[in-house]
Design a protein around this motif. Structure first.
Motif, PDB file in Angstrom:
ATOM      1  N   LYS A 122       0.823  -1.216   0.000  1.00 25.05           N
ATOM      2  CA  LYS A 122       0.000   0.000   0.000  1.00 25.05           C
ATOM      3  C   LYS A 122       0.861   1.271   0.000  1.00 25.05           C
ATOM      4  O   LYS A 122       0.474   2.275  -0.583  1.00 25.05           O
ATOM      5  CB  LYS A 122      -0.953  -0.004   1.215  1.00 25.05           C
ATOM      6  CG  LYS A 122      -2.026  -1.108   1.117  1.00 25.05           C
ATOM      7  CD  LYS A 122      -3.070  -1.005   2.199  1.00 25.05           C
ATOM      8  CE  LYS A 122      -2.592  -1.439   3.583  1.00 25.05           C
ATOM      9  NZ  LYS A 122      -2.253  -2.883   3.668  1.00 25.05           N
ATOM     10  N   THR A 123       2.031   1.214   0.624  1.00 25.36           N
ATOM     11  CA  THR A 123       2.883   2.409   0.674  1.00 25.36           C
ATOM     12  C   THR A 123       3.189   2.907  -0.741  1.00 25.36           C
ATOM     13  O   THR A 123       3.025   4.089  -1.045  1.00 25.36           O
ATOM     14  CB  THR A 123       4.213   2.095   1.397  1.00 25.36           C
ATOM     15  OG1 THR A 123       3.927   1.325   2.563  1.00 25.36           O
ATOM     16  CG2 THR A 123       4.945   3.355   1.793  1.00 25.36           C
TER      17      THR A 123
ATOM     18  N   ASP B  42      -2.487   6.829   6.329  1.00 26.97           N
ATOM     19  CA  ASP B  42      -2.110   5.413   6.304  1.00 26.97           C
ATOM     20  C   ASP B  42      -2.684   4.798   7.583  1.00 26.97           C
ATOM     21  O   ASP B  42      -2.751   5.476   8.611  1.00 26.97           O
ATOM     22  CB  ASP B  42      -0.583   5.286   6.268  1.00 26.97           C
ATOM     23  CG  ASP B  42      -0.135   3.889   5.848  1.00 26.97           C
ATOM     24  OD1 ASP B  42      -0.988   3.090   5.396  1.00 26.97           O
ATOM     25  OD2 ASP B  42       1.069   3.598   5.969  1.00 26.97           O
ATOM     26  N   GLU B  43      -3.076   3.538   7.525  1.00 30.94           N
ATOM     27  CA  GLU B  43      -3.794   2.920   8.659  1.00 30.94           C
ATOM     28  C   GLU B  43      -5.009   3.803   8.994  1.00 30.94           C
ATOM     29  O   GLU B  43      -5.232   4.176  10.158  1.00 30.94           O
ATOM     30  CB  GLU B  43      -2.874   2.750   9.875  1.00 30.94           C
ATOM     31  CG  GLU B  43      -1.571   2.008   9.600  1.00 30.94           C
ATOM     32  CD  GLU B  43      -1.802   0.551   9.182  1.00 30.94           C
ATOM     33  OE1 GLU B  43      -2.911   0.017   9.408  1.00 30.94           O
ATOM     34  OE2 GLU B  43      -0.879  -0.051   8.605  1.00 30.94           O
TER      35      GLU B  43
ATOM     36  N   GLY C 263       1.600  -1.766  10.249  1.00 29.57           N
ATOM     37  CA  GLY C 263       2.451  -1.191   9.215  1.00 29.57           C
ATOM     38  C   GLY C 263       3.883  -1.674   9.150  1.00 29.57           C
ATOM     39  O   GLY C 263       4.491  -1.646   8.094  1.00 29.57           O
TER      40      GLY C 263
HETATM   41 MG    MG Z   1       1.323  -0.068   5.251  1.00 28.96          MG
END
Ligand code: MG
Ligand code: ADP
Length: 469
Positions: A51-52, A181-182, A334
């Motif tokens: 996802k990053t 993110d998250e 993460g």
């Molecule tokens: Mg991540």
């Protein structure tokens, strides 16, 4: 599908080739073109699915494709010279505020640092793009130096970012892209006020992208409020099978049984590195000490530790010097250490979604992993709650010589996983026990309770879940 066919800038492609990425993952295939188009996104995709890069590559592409901006060094002198000069004039040091184009918010400092490192890697062939981390636990002068370079990309935990905003060090008027993110974690009770404050300081015209492994289902009002006509990309959600992660439950009679079994399981020859999750910071320390005495290269990671020690511990894990990380949920989200083959829940997490994130520390980027939960007989109900959330049964395993005295299978035999709803959290919570509790009912132990509002530099006292403000 290739990265070229997604339309990414050649400098980005070059960096990806060097990173050894041969083709985009599913989430990257879907999110990158939509993000390049400028759409707002709500993306759920399994832990470890890349996802990053899915949010960072389109941003880097955009910055690489822009006309070079007029050079805008924040100050003529270095920050230190400026500070000394203004001090000698008897003034308070002044800086031209940084004007970032992109902001990524994360729930923990470790994750912010990791995203910054990944950005450096993906942007290694771009001269004009700089990413920095803004996080608690880092000395202010050091952060002012970083901000004075007017970086394009900020990766931050919310509390320290707000400090800098309020003291005029950051101006978001030029912000183009905001990423949470998250995101489900960032929008729950522990962070929501901060997020609101930060979002209100950014332009309406920004592109907003929300990413998590557990974003499916209820998308709250806040997610709706901060995005405009978002495209929903659901590669997989909480009901993902995590087929590459072998999940097991071991029932234990008592703590001594649990400790003996953990020692035994950590001697598995197929184990490379492991994370053991505990409910409290104190247990993380105690168990790490005990495992060290037993001959494992173990180390603790939790929010009461100094940031320097936290960073050193994670670095040692990445270098393979630490084999067993004993951590609270501060490491649940993460963290990407590819050699982690095993995750152990010494204690079950308080919330089912945290289970998904914890086990996702293994099985990164398509590798295989093993996730073992050590469970007291009384905690069977909490296992069921996780099973309802993930919509799959977790098989019970027994190791010869470590059989529980009580048979554990009986109360589970009727169970079928069903739809988990937030209301299902009712019942089953035992005061003081290591069990689930109602969302928001009490401060989580990791949070350390009352420090939430007053002390930003501390690890969070976020009520619902872990994190660094
Ligand atoms: Mg991540
Ligand atoms: P997530 O945020 O979805 O949990 P990450 O962005 O941390 O996942 O990526 C997980 C791992 O996969 C990282 O080690 C990253 O370098 C690697 N990775 C990401 N995209 C690719 C790709 N296209 N090909 C190979 N490896 C990748």
């Amino acid at each position: 599908m290739t990265f070229e066919s997604l339309g990414l800038h050649t400098s980005v492609i070059k960096a990806l080739t060097e990173a050894g990425y041969t083709k985009p993952t599913s989430v990257q295939e879907q999110a990158i073109p939509a993000a390049i188009e400028g759409r707002d996104l709500l993306v759920s995709s399994q832990t470890g699915s890349g996802k990053t890069a899915a949010f960072m590559l389109p941003a880097l592409h955009k910055f690489a494709s822009e006309q070079p901006a007029a050079p805008a060094p924040a100050v003529g002198k270095t920050p230190n010279q400026e500070m000394q000069a203004s001090r000698s004039r008897g003034e308070r040091p002044r800086f031209k505020p940084a004007q970032p184009k992109m902001l990524v918010l994360t729930p923990t400092r470790e994750l912010a640092l990791q995203v910054t490192t990944a950005t450096d890697k993906y942007g290694s062939h771009m001269k004009r793009v700089k990413a920095i981390s803004i996080l608690g636990g880092m000395p202010y002068p050091k952060q002012m130096q970083l901000l004075a370079k007017n970086p394009e990309i900020l990766v931050a935990t919310p509390g320290r970012l707000i400090d800098h905003m309020e003291s005029g060090k950051i101006d978001f008027s030029q912000l183009q892209i905001l990423v949470l993110d998250e995101a489900d974690r960032m929008l729950d009770m522990g962070f929501i006020d901060d997020i609101e404050k930060i979002v209100d300081a950014t332009p309406e015209s920004r592109q907003t992208m929300l990413f998590s492994a557990t974003l499916d289902g209820v998308v709250g009002n806040m997610a709706k409020r901060i995005t405009k006509n978002p495209m929903i990309i659901q590669i997989a959600g909480s009901a993902t099978k995590h087929e590459n992660i072998q999940q097991k439950v071991h029932f234990v009679d008592d703590l001594s049984h649990k400790n003996r079994l953990l020692d035994h399981l950590l001697r598995d020859v197929t184990m490379d590195q492991a994370v053991v999750f505990t409910a409290t910071k104190r247990d993380a320390d105690t168990i790490a000490d005990r495992l060290n005495i037993a001959g494992f290269a173990a180390a603790a990671l939790h929010g009461d530790m100094h940031q320097g020690a936290r960073n050193r511990t994670l670095d040692s894990l990445r270098r393979g010097q630490v084999r067993v990380l004993v951590a609270t949920d501060v490491a649940a989200r993460g963290i990407d250490v590819p050699a982690i083959t095993h995750v152990f829940n010494y204690d079950l997490p308080k919330f089912p979604e945290d289970y998904v994130h914890r086990i996702g520390r293994t099985g990164r980027a398509g590798r295989n992993g093993v996730a073992v939960s050590l469970v007291n007989h009384a905690e069977g109900v909490n296992v069921k709650r996780i099973e309802r959330f993930t919509k799959q049964l977790i098989p019970v395993d027994v190791v010869e010589g470590f059989e529980p005295k009580r048979s554990a299978s009986a109360p589970r035999s009727n169970h079928k996983p069903g739809g988990w709803k937030p209301g299902d959290n009712r019942g089953g919570a035992k005061p003081g026990g290591r069990t689930f509790s109602k969302p928001g009912a009490a401060p989580r132990k990791e949070g350390g309770g009352g420090g939430y509002k007053g002390n930003r530099s501390n690890d969070s006292g976020a009520r619902r879940s872990f994190g660094d403000r």
